[in-house]
Design a protein around this motif. Structure first.
Motif, PDB file in Angstrom:
ATOM      1  N   GLU A  58      36.654 -49.293  18.406  1.00  0.00           N
ATOM      2  CA  GLU A  58      36.334 -47.967  17.875  1.00  0.00           C
ATOM      3  C   GLU A  58      34.969 -47.476  18.327  1.00  0.00           C
ATOM      4  O   GLU A  58      34.776 -46.286  18.554  1.00  0.00           O
ATOM      5  CB  GLU A  58      36.421 -47.988  16.342  1.00  0.00           C
ATOM      6  CG  GLU A  58      36.296 -46.582  15.755  1.00  0.00           C
ATOM      7  CD  GLU A  58      36.511 -46.558  14.251  1.00  0.00           C
ATOM      8  OE1 GLU A  58      37.526 -47.105  13.789  1.00  0.00           O
ATOM      9  OE2 GLU A  58      35.645 -46.010  13.552  1.00  0.00           O
TER      10      GLU A  58
ATOM     11  N   ALA B  93      35.405 -45.701  21.516  1.00  0.00           N
ATOM     12  CA  ALA B  93      36.053 -44.400  21.313  1.00  0.00           C
ATOM     13  C   ALA B  93      35.085 -43.395  20.703  1.00  0.00           C
ATOM     14  O   ALA B  93      35.176 -42.194  20.950  1.00  0.00           O
ATOM     15  CB  ALA B  93      37.269 -44.567  20.411  1.00  0.00           C
TER      16      ALA B  93
ATOM     17  N   ARG C 282      37.274 -35.293  20.558  1.00  0.00           N
ATOM     18  CA  ARG C 282      38.020 -35.698  21.746  1.00  0.00           C
ATOM     19  C   ARG C 282      39.269 -34.819  21.919  1.00  0.00           C
ATOM     20  O   ARG C 282      39.590 -34.365  23.010  1.00  0.00           O
ATOM     21  CB  ARG C 282      38.424 -37.170  21.604  1.00  0.00           C
ATOM     22  CG  ARG C 282      39.303 -37.737  22.706  1.00  0.00           C
ATOM     23  CD  ARG C 282      38.596 -37.944  24.058  1.00  0.00           C
ATOM     24  NE  ARG C 282      37.294 -38.530  23.944  1.00  0.00           N
ATOM     25  CZ  ARG C 282      37.048 -39.817  23.675  1.00  0.00           C
ATOM     26  NH1 ARG C 282      38.033 -40.639  23.524  1.00  0.00           N
ATOM     27  NH2 ARG C 282      35.813 -40.267  23.590  1.00  0.00           N
TER      28      ARG C 282
ATOM     29  N   CYS D 157      39.078 -51.424  24.003  1.00  0.00           N
ATOM     30  CA  CYS D 157      38.797 -50.066  23.525  1.00  0.00           C
ATOM     31  C   CYS D 157      38.553 -50.077  22.016  1.00  0.00           C
ATOM     32  O   CYS D 157      39.298 -49.488  21.243  1.00  0.00           O
ATOM     33  CB  CYS D 157      39.960 -49.132  23.878  1.00  0.00           C
ATOM     34  SG  CYS D 157      39.599 -47.396  23.554  1.00  0.00           S
TER      35      CYS D 157
ATOM     36  N   VAL E  55      42.266 -43.493  20.784  1.00  0.00           N
ATOM     37  CA  VAL E  55      41.322 -42.449  21.195  1.00  0.00           C
ATOM     38  C   VAL E  55      40.538 -42.906  22.433  1.00  0.00           C
ATOM     39  O   VAL E  55      39.314 -42.773  22.521  1.00  0.00           O
ATOM     40  CB  VAL E  55      40.372 -42.060  20.041  1.00  0.00           C
ATOM     41  CG1 VAL E  55      39.769 -40.680  20.273  1.00  0.00           C
ATOM     42  CG2 VAL E  55      41.088 -42.076  18.699  1.00  0.00           C
ATOM     43  N   ALA E  56      41.290 -43.446  23.383  1.00  0.00           N
ATOM     44  CA  ALA E  56      40.662 -44.026  24.574  1.00  0.00           C
ATOM     45  C   ALA E  56      39.931 -42.951  25.378  1.00  0.00           C
ATOM     46  O   ALA E  56      40.466 -41.870  25.607  1.00  0.00           O
ATOM     47  CB  ALA E  56      41.734 -44.684  25.436  1.00  0.00           C
TER      48      ALA E  56
END
Lengths: 352, 353
Positions: A58, A61, A318, A56, A107-108
């Motif tokens: 960045e 994300a 998000r 994951c 921030v998955a």
């Protein structure tokens, strides 16, 4: 894989003469709680962090094109994430909370909380196993607006206090959303009752609370690093209390929300009635903390805080999407008030 | 036990002081103000959870906060005083036969205590103290736990000492005024006040480290979530009595406030957890202090906002206008919110605040 934090027990549960010992609050009568992770939890959290660093990054994300994160999903499933707190899996809701915090800090993307919801709402069987294995993707929403059509094959919602599953929905139109998640307006087919929504909702609330806390903490820490180095008017931005105190206030709110999320997780694990009210409180608390952090951090970076390429925008999108996401036809305030009325004496007075 | 003293309350001026004193007397009789003291000093050596629960319940019952003597002062004496000093002071503190007032803040040194000017000079085995202090109700205390300068005038935190001063000593003049919440606000003037050298606790000019350690010991009970929950419950009760509880706007706001109360509870438990685990609790305690203050102020302000003229009536010590005034003092007493935020900024976020 995760171990539980042990609550209560030992000398701490003795009585003080005739003094009523119940804290009357988060622990529902239990007297001690440990917010410090034990060695096992720390080690396993480290494993999940390592997984996220690999699967994951960045740029994933930051992805706003609405592509389902298949590689990450496979890795998380293999890790056993979605089996947490199931009879055949490991750990409990405390571990879901711990995982939520870590996934939030990366921030998955993807329907993480809906997957936990589905695992604990669907009856035992192949479909549920496929969700746990990451082979079946879940769409949880408030019809007609549902996420991940085209990828998801299980469509769930909440009617009153029941979970319902929709069969064979058809798409009316695709819509773009704030975070880039692909949503659609659907024509829904027949629905099937899957039982009480209370427990799946509590898990959803705990996970979302933890995710928001993890993401908001990341935002605040990164903004703090920035203002500690950025110089204006001959000194660092952090030397201006107008800059540093809002970040400190955000940090306090995030810390409180995190504590509440953990308390809620413990209560759900313990099967306390008040757990659902605490889980809802934790989610509300985390939403407020996250929204405050978003505002403060956008502002702390100045112009860079306003850019799409900057460090805040993709997190901001998000988190706002997560805060606004609903899947029940019952207004949240009514639902929360009902929980409080049933399980928290103070608001009983208000209702009756 | 608390039910025996339903009118006891020490948070708001004008409460039933006789009942409050009787309640404290019963706590002393049961040796509950020394719950976590080591047995060698007459305590019960129980886990900190007990202390937490006691003051949580006391906070909810409006019974008050832990007495300064049995808390911050006794812990400092246990940790830093000589055996003779421990023998002289701890039994009297444990039985509440003496009471204390803090002598920290000054007109020119409020939050920045390292700048205080009250000076103690050692002459022939005794200190001569000159200066001025503000805050607290000194006139009802037997002794003052005095923070004063024994080092050079520019020695900042490195030149401060702690000593116990008999409030009735010649040269002490107390002028009382009122806080916004009707509690007594004392200005204390020291003119050539003589303090025996043996009343200095800990090393000369070494008080700063001692104060920090004692504060960390006590922060999980000084700002209990019980008081926050009681404020909320009282607010709900008052709104119900005045027919405002059915208003959907009021109800929605109460839900939001109830979440804030839960946040205060969560932070309070985090402080307890850190202290129990021997961790540095200073950030958690500072966060708890800010949250505690913010939430009680939000609750009080909300009742005043929606209460209209009825909220202005002062009939009982716990009426909304009284609570509203009292909560104003919470964000200054025990360390201002700004100082607490700076602690969080500095220690948690690494900011030079």
């Amino acid at each position: 894989m995760f171990s539980r934090v042990v609550l209560g027990g030992g000398k701490d549960t003795c009585r003080l003469g005739r003094l009523k010992l119940s804290l009357g609050s988060p622990l529902g009568g239990r007297l001690s709680i440990d917010f410090e992770p034990d060695e096992t939890e720390s080690a396993l959290s480290d494993s999940l962090r390592a997984l996220c660093r690999q699967h994951c990054p960045e740029n994933l994300a930051r992805e706003v094109a609405g592509v389902f994160p298949r590689d990450l999903w496979a890795a998380l499933s293999e890790f056993g994430l979605f089996a947490l707190a199931t009879p055949d899996g490991f750990g409990g809701v405390v571990e879901i909370e711990a995982a939520g915090d870590i996934l939030g800090s990366f921030v998955a993307p993807g329907p993480l909380a809906p997957t936990f919801f589905a695992v604990h709402a669907l009856p035992a069987g192949e479909e549920r196993e496929a969700v746990i294995a990451g082979e079946t993707v879940v769409s949880l929403g408030r019809p007609p607006l549902m996420p991940w059509f085209g990828v998801a094959s299980v469509f769930l919602s909440v009617r009153g206090d029941r979970v319902v599953k929709f069969e064979e929905p058809g798409e009316i139109e695709q819509v773009a959303t704030l975070s880039g998640e692909p949503w659609s307006r659907l024509m829904l087919g027949p629905e099937k009752d899957l039982g009480s929504a209370a427990h799946p909702c509590a898990l959803y609330d705990v996970f979302v609370a933890a995710y928001l806390v993890g993401a908001a903490r990341k935002l605040v820490k990164e903004a703090a690093e920035y203002v500690a180095n950025r110089r204006q008017f001959g000194k660092t931005l952090s030397q201006f209390q107008a800059i540093s105190h809002p970040l400190a206030e955000s940090s306090i709110r995030v810390r409180a929300a995190g504590g509440l999320a953990r308390l809620a997780a413990h209560q759900v694990d313990l099967g306390l009635e008040r757990a659902y009210a605490t889980a809802q409180s934790a989610r509300i608390s985390a939403e407020n903390a996250a929204l405050k952090a978003i505002n403060v951090c956008h502002q702390s970076y100045g112009a860079m805080g306003m850019t799409e390429e900057g460090p805040v925008a993709y997190v901001s999108r998000r988190l706002r999407q997560l805060v606004n996401h609903e899947f029940s036809d019952v207004p949240r305030v009514s639902s929360i008030e009902q929980q409080y009325n049933e399980h928290m004496p103070a608001l009983l007075v208000v209702a009756r | 036990m608390l039910r025996k003293y339903p009118t006891a309350q020490r948070f708001f001026a004008g409460g039933d002081q006789a009942a409050s004193t009787a309640l404290l007397g019963e706590l002393v009789q049961r040796n509950w103000i020394a719950l976590s003291w080591p047995t060698e000093y007459g305590g019960q050596a129980l886990p900190l959870s007990y202390q937490y629960i006691l003051w949580e319940e006391m906070g909810y019952a409006r019974g008050g906060r832990p007495p300064l003597g049995a808390g911050i002062i006794a812990k400092t004496i246990m940790r830093f005083a000589t055996e003779e000093q421990k023998a002289a002071w701890l039994p009297k503190i444990r039985t509440n036969s003496i009471t204390f007032s803090l002598g920290y803040s000054e007109p020119e040194a409020g939050s920045d205590l390292t700048g205080l000017r009250t000076r103690a000079e050692l002459r022939d085995g005794r200190y001569i103290v000159n200066g001025q202090k503000i805050w607290g109700n000194v006139s009802q205390a037997d002794y003052i736990w005095l923070l004063c300068r024994t080092g050079e005038s520019d020695s900042r935190s490195g030149g401060l000492s702690l000593m116990i001063v008999d409030r009735r000593s010649p040269g002490i003049e107390v002028r009382n005024g009122k806080f916004f919440d009707d509690h007594t606000f004392s200005q204390t003037f020291y003119t050539d006040v003589v303090v025996p050298e043996e009343n200095r606790i800990g090393p000369e000019s070494g008080a700063w480290r001692m104060m920090s350690a004692a504060l960390a010991d006590e922060r999980h009970v000084q700002f209990s979530a019980g008081r926050v929950r009681r404020d909320f419950d009282d607010a709900v009760g008052w709104l119900r009595t005045h027919g405002l509880h059915t208003d959907p706007v009021v109800r929605a706001r109460l839900i939001a406030l109830r979440v804030r109360v839960a946040e205060a509870e969560a932070l309070c438990l985090q402080v307890l957890s850190a202290v129990r685990n021997g961790k540095d609790a200073s950030v958690a305690a500072a966060a708890n202090k800010v949250m505690h203050t913010d939430v009680v102020q939000e609750i009080a302000r909300f009742v005043m906002d929606v209460g209209g003229p009825d909220a202005l009536v002062h009939a009982r010590a716990e009426d909304p206008e009284s609570i509203w005034r009292q909560t104003m003092t919470e964000s200054v007493g025990g360390g201002t919110s700004e100082i607490m935020k700076s602690i969080v900024a500095r220690q948690e976020l690494g900011l030079a605040s």
